[in-house]
Design a protein around this motif. Structure first.
Motif, PDB file in Angstrom:
ATOM      1  N   UNK A  62      30.025  25.837  31.054  1.00  0.00           N
ATOM      2  CA  UNK A  62      30.320  26.866  32.062  1.00  0.00           C
ATOM      3  C   UNK A  62      29.057  27.623  32.451  1.00  0.00           C
ATOM      4  N   UNK A  63      28.253  27.973  31.472  1.00  0.00           N
ATOM      5  CA  UNK A  63      27.016  28.705  31.752  1.00  0.00           C
ATOM      6  C   UNK A  63      26.052  27.835  32.543  1.00  0.00           C
ATOM      7  N   UNK A  64      25.962  26.567  32.182  1.00  0.00           N
ATOM      8  CA  UNK A  64      25.096  25.642  32.931  1.00  0.00           C
ATOM      9  C   UNK A  64      25.592  25.461  34.368  1.00  0.00           C
ATOM     10  N   UNK A  65      26.902  25.499  34.563  1.00  0.00           N
ATOM     11  CA  UNK A  65      27.454  25.375  35.912  1.00  0.00           C
ATOM     12  C   UNK A  65      27.030  26.572  36.773  1.00  0.00           C
ATOM     13  N   UNK A  66      27.125  27.767  36.220  1.00  0.00           N
ATOM     14  CA  UNK A  66      26.704  28.967  36.945  1.00  0.00           C
ATOM     15  C   UNK A  66      25.217  28.856  37.284  1.00  0.00           C
ATOM     16  N   UNK A  67      24.426  28.471  36.293  1.00  0.00           N
ATOM     17  CA  UNK A  67      22.986  28.299  36.516  1.00  0.00           C
ATOM     18  C   UNK A  67      22.720  27.303  37.639  1.00  0.00           C
ATOM     19  N   UNK A  68      23.436  26.195  37.636  1.00  0.00           N
ATOM     20  CA  UNK A  68      23.238  25.160  38.647  1.00  0.00           C
ATOM     21  C   UNK A  68      23.588  25.648  40.053  1.00  0.00           C
ATOM     22  N   UNK A  69      24.728  26.327  40.187  1.00  0.00           N
ATOM     23  CA  UNK A  69      25.114  26.857  41.498  1.00  0.00           C
ATOM     24  C   UNK A  69      24.084  27.860  42.005  1.00  0.00           C
ATOM     25  N   UNK A  70      23.645  28.749  41.114  1.00  0.00           N
ATOM     26  CA  UNK A  70      22.656  29.749  41.516  1.00  0.00           C
ATOM     27  C   UNK A  70      21.318  29.095  41.854  1.00  0.00           C
ATOM     28  N   UNK A  71      20.872  28.148  41.040  1.00  0.00           N
ATOM     29  CA  UNK A  71      19.596  27.479  41.299  1.00  0.00           C
ATOM     30  C   UNK A  71      19.621  26.766  42.645  1.00  0.00           C
ATOM     31  N   UNK A  72      20.727  26.093  42.942  1.00  0.00           N
ATOM     32  CA  UNK A  72      20.845  25.420  44.234  1.00  0.00           C
ATOM     33  C   UNK A  72      20.761  26.398  45.398  1.00  0.00           C
ATOM     34  N   UNK A  73      21.449  27.517  45.286  1.00  0.00           N
ATOM     35  CA  UNK A  73      21.421  28.530  46.346  1.00  0.00           C
ATOM     36  C   UNK A  73      20.028  29.140  46.477  1.00  0.00           C
ATOM     37  N   UNK A  74      19.375  29.380  45.354  1.00  0.00           N
ATOM     38  CA  UNK A  74      18.032  29.957  45.384  1.00  0.00           C
ATOM     39  C   UNK A  74      17.011  28.970  45.954  1.00  0.00           C
TER      40      UNK A  74
ATOM     41  N   UNK B 159      14.219  29.477  37.054  1.00  0.00           N
ATOM     42  CA  UNK B 159      14.046  30.634  36.174  1.00  0.00           C
ATOM     43  C   UNK B 159      14.855  31.832  36.666  1.00  0.00           C
ATOM     44  N   UNK B 160      14.842  32.048  37.988  1.00  0.00           N
ATOM     45  CA  UNK B 160      15.664  33.132  38.557  1.00  0.00           C
ATOM     46  C   UNK B 160      17.143  32.894  38.280  1.00  0.00           C
ATOM     47  N   UNK B 161      17.560  31.645  38.415  1.00  0.00           N
ATOM     48  CA  UNK B 161      18.969  31.314  38.155  1.00  0.00           C
ATOM     49  C   UNK B 161      19.314  31.582  36.695  1.00  0.00           C
ATOM     50  N   UNK B 162      18.418  31.261  35.805  1.00  0.00           N
ATOM     51  CA  UNK B 162      18.675  31.514  34.381  1.00  0.00           C
ATOM     52  C   UNK B 162      18.722  33.008  34.089  1.00  0.00           C
ATOM     53  N   UNK B 163      17.847  33.768  34.728  1.00  0.00           N
ATOM     54  CA  UNK B 163      17.893  35.221  34.559  1.00  0.00           C
ATOM     55  C   UNK B 163      19.228  35.769  35.080  1.00  0.00           C
ATOM     56  N   UNK B 164      19.617  35.367  36.278  1.00  0.00           N
ATOM     57  CA  UNK B 164      20.866  35.873  36.867  1.00  0.00           C
ATOM     58  C   UNK B 164      22.084  35.429  36.060  1.00  0.00           C
ATOM     59  N   UNK B 165      22.047  34.217  35.541  1.00  0.00           N
ATOM     60  CA  UNK B 165      23.148  33.737  34.702  1.00  0.00           C
ATOM     61  C   UNK B 165      23.258  34.595  33.442  1.00  0.00           C
TER      62      UNK B 165
ATOM     63  N   UNK C  57      25.766  39.283  30.547  1.00  0.00           N
ATOM     64  CA  UNK C  57      25.547  40.628  30.012  1.00  0.00           C
ATOM     65  C   UNK C  57      26.360  41.684  30.724  1.00  0.00           C
ATOM     66  N   UNK C  58      26.458  41.580  32.029  1.00  0.00           N
ATOM     67  CA  UNK C  58      27.206  42.594  32.790  1.00  0.00           C
ATOM     68  C   UNK C  58      28.690  42.525  32.434  1.00  0.00           C
ATOM     69  N   UNK C  59      29.178  41.326  32.096  1.00  0.00           N
ATOM     70  CA  UNK C  59      30.570  41.199  31.684  1.00  0.00           C
ATOM     71  C   UNK C  59      30.797  41.875  30.323  1.00  0.00           C
ATOM     72  N   UNK C  60      29.831  41.752  29.429  1.00  0.00           N
ATOM     73  CA  UNK C  60      29.933  42.423  28.127  1.00  0.00           C
ATOM     74  C   UNK C  60      29.873  43.937  28.319  1.00  0.00           C
ATOM     75  N   UNK C  61      28.945  44.392  29.144  1.00  0.00           N
ATOM     76  CA  UNK C  61      28.799  45.821  29.411  1.00  0.00           C
ATOM     77  C   UNK C  61      30.068  46.371  30.062  1.00  0.00           C
ATOM     78  N   UNK C  62      30.686  45.578  30.932  1.00  0.00           N
ATOM     79  CA  UNK C  62      31.945  46.005  31.545  1.00  0.00           C
ATOM     80  C   UNK C  62      33.020  46.233  30.504  1.00  0.00           C
ATOM     81  N   UNK C  63      33.090  45.344  29.540  1.00  0.00           N
ATOM     82  CA  UNK C  63      34.067  45.493  28.462  1.00  0.00           C
ATOM     83  C   UNK C  63      33.787  46.692  27.582  1.00  0.00           C
ATOM     84  N   UNK C  64      32.517  47.091  27.526  1.00  0.00           N
ATOM     85  CA  UNK C  64      32.136  48.265  26.731  1.00  0.00           C
ATOM     86  C   UNK C  64      32.382  49.564  27.495  1.00  0.00           C
ATOM     87  N   UNK C  65      32.852  49.434  28.730  1.00  0.00           N
ATOM     88  CA  UNK C  65      33.210  50.593  29.566  1.00  0.00           C
ATOM     89  C   UNK C  65      32.026  51.546  29.779  1.00  0.00           C
TER      90      UNK C  65
END
Length: 191
Positions: free
Chosen positions: A125-137, A154-160, A165-173
């Motif tokens: 799943x993480x690699x899929x997100x990276x791939x979609x972002x890398x293609x768009x970038x 590298x940008x795609x990996x950072x954004x992934x 991280x933002x999902x974890x932070x969201x759960x931490x309210x």
């Protein structure tokens, strides 16, 4: 003579996905699943094999849905910055609206990361997100939207990583101000 199945498998997987997403793997019992799906144990085992197998199918369904949404936004939004902002903002808004839910991939990594089949699905799943972002970038770079000095992978990996991280932070309210400040900084990575 074998009985014919009296329920829709895809709908059952969607309902199980929702239950696992709300409660987590460990807190979802077989009895919870049987009740949610309105089926007996014989039908359950015949259709899904086990709770573990249904969880993996539910996770696969979630990844497919989320991946399709991500790919659609990146393809339909003409410029990369608004596309990335839209993706990240939608995740932040979802977490602010329901911080207990989070992301099923992140939840799985935290709860079931030691189980090889779950860990493989999370990695995929993480690699899929990276791939979609890398293609768009890469497409954005070819159009001159981002600097040729930037490395799209590298940008795609950072954004992934930022997305997870933002999902974890969201759960931490941590709240809107915290996540929007982080979003602003993440967006500057595209400059």
């Amino acid at each position: 003579m074998a009985r014919t199945r009296e329920f829709d498998i895809d709908q059952a997987i969607d309902r199980a996905m929702d239950l696992f997403w709300r409660r987590g793997y460990a807190e979802t019992s077989l009895q919870d699943l049987l009740k949610e799906l309105s089926i007996g144990s014989g039908s359950f085992y015949a259709a899904f094999g086990s709770k573990d197998q249904l969880y993996i199918r539910s996770l696969d369904r979630y990844v497919s849905l989320q991946g399709s949404d991500l790919e659609r936004v990146l393809d339909e939004t003409p410029e990369i910055r608004p596309a990335v902002r839209k993706v990240l903002t939608s995740m932040i808004e979802a977490d602010l609206a329901d911080p207990t839910r989070g992301c099923l991939v992140v939840n799985t990594a935290a709860e079931c990361g030691d189980q090889p089949s779950a860990a493989d699905r999370v990695s995929t799943a993480i690699r899929q997100v990276e791939s979609f972002l890398a293609g768009a970038l890469e497409r954005a770079q070819a159009k001159g939207e981002i600097s040729p000095e930037k490395n799209p992978r590298e940008l795609a990996r950072f954004l992934t990583t930022f997305i997870q991280g933002i999902r974890v932070v969201g759960g931490a309210r941590m709240g809107r101000e915290f996540t929007e400040d982080a979003l602003s900084t993440a967006m500057r990575a595209l400059d």
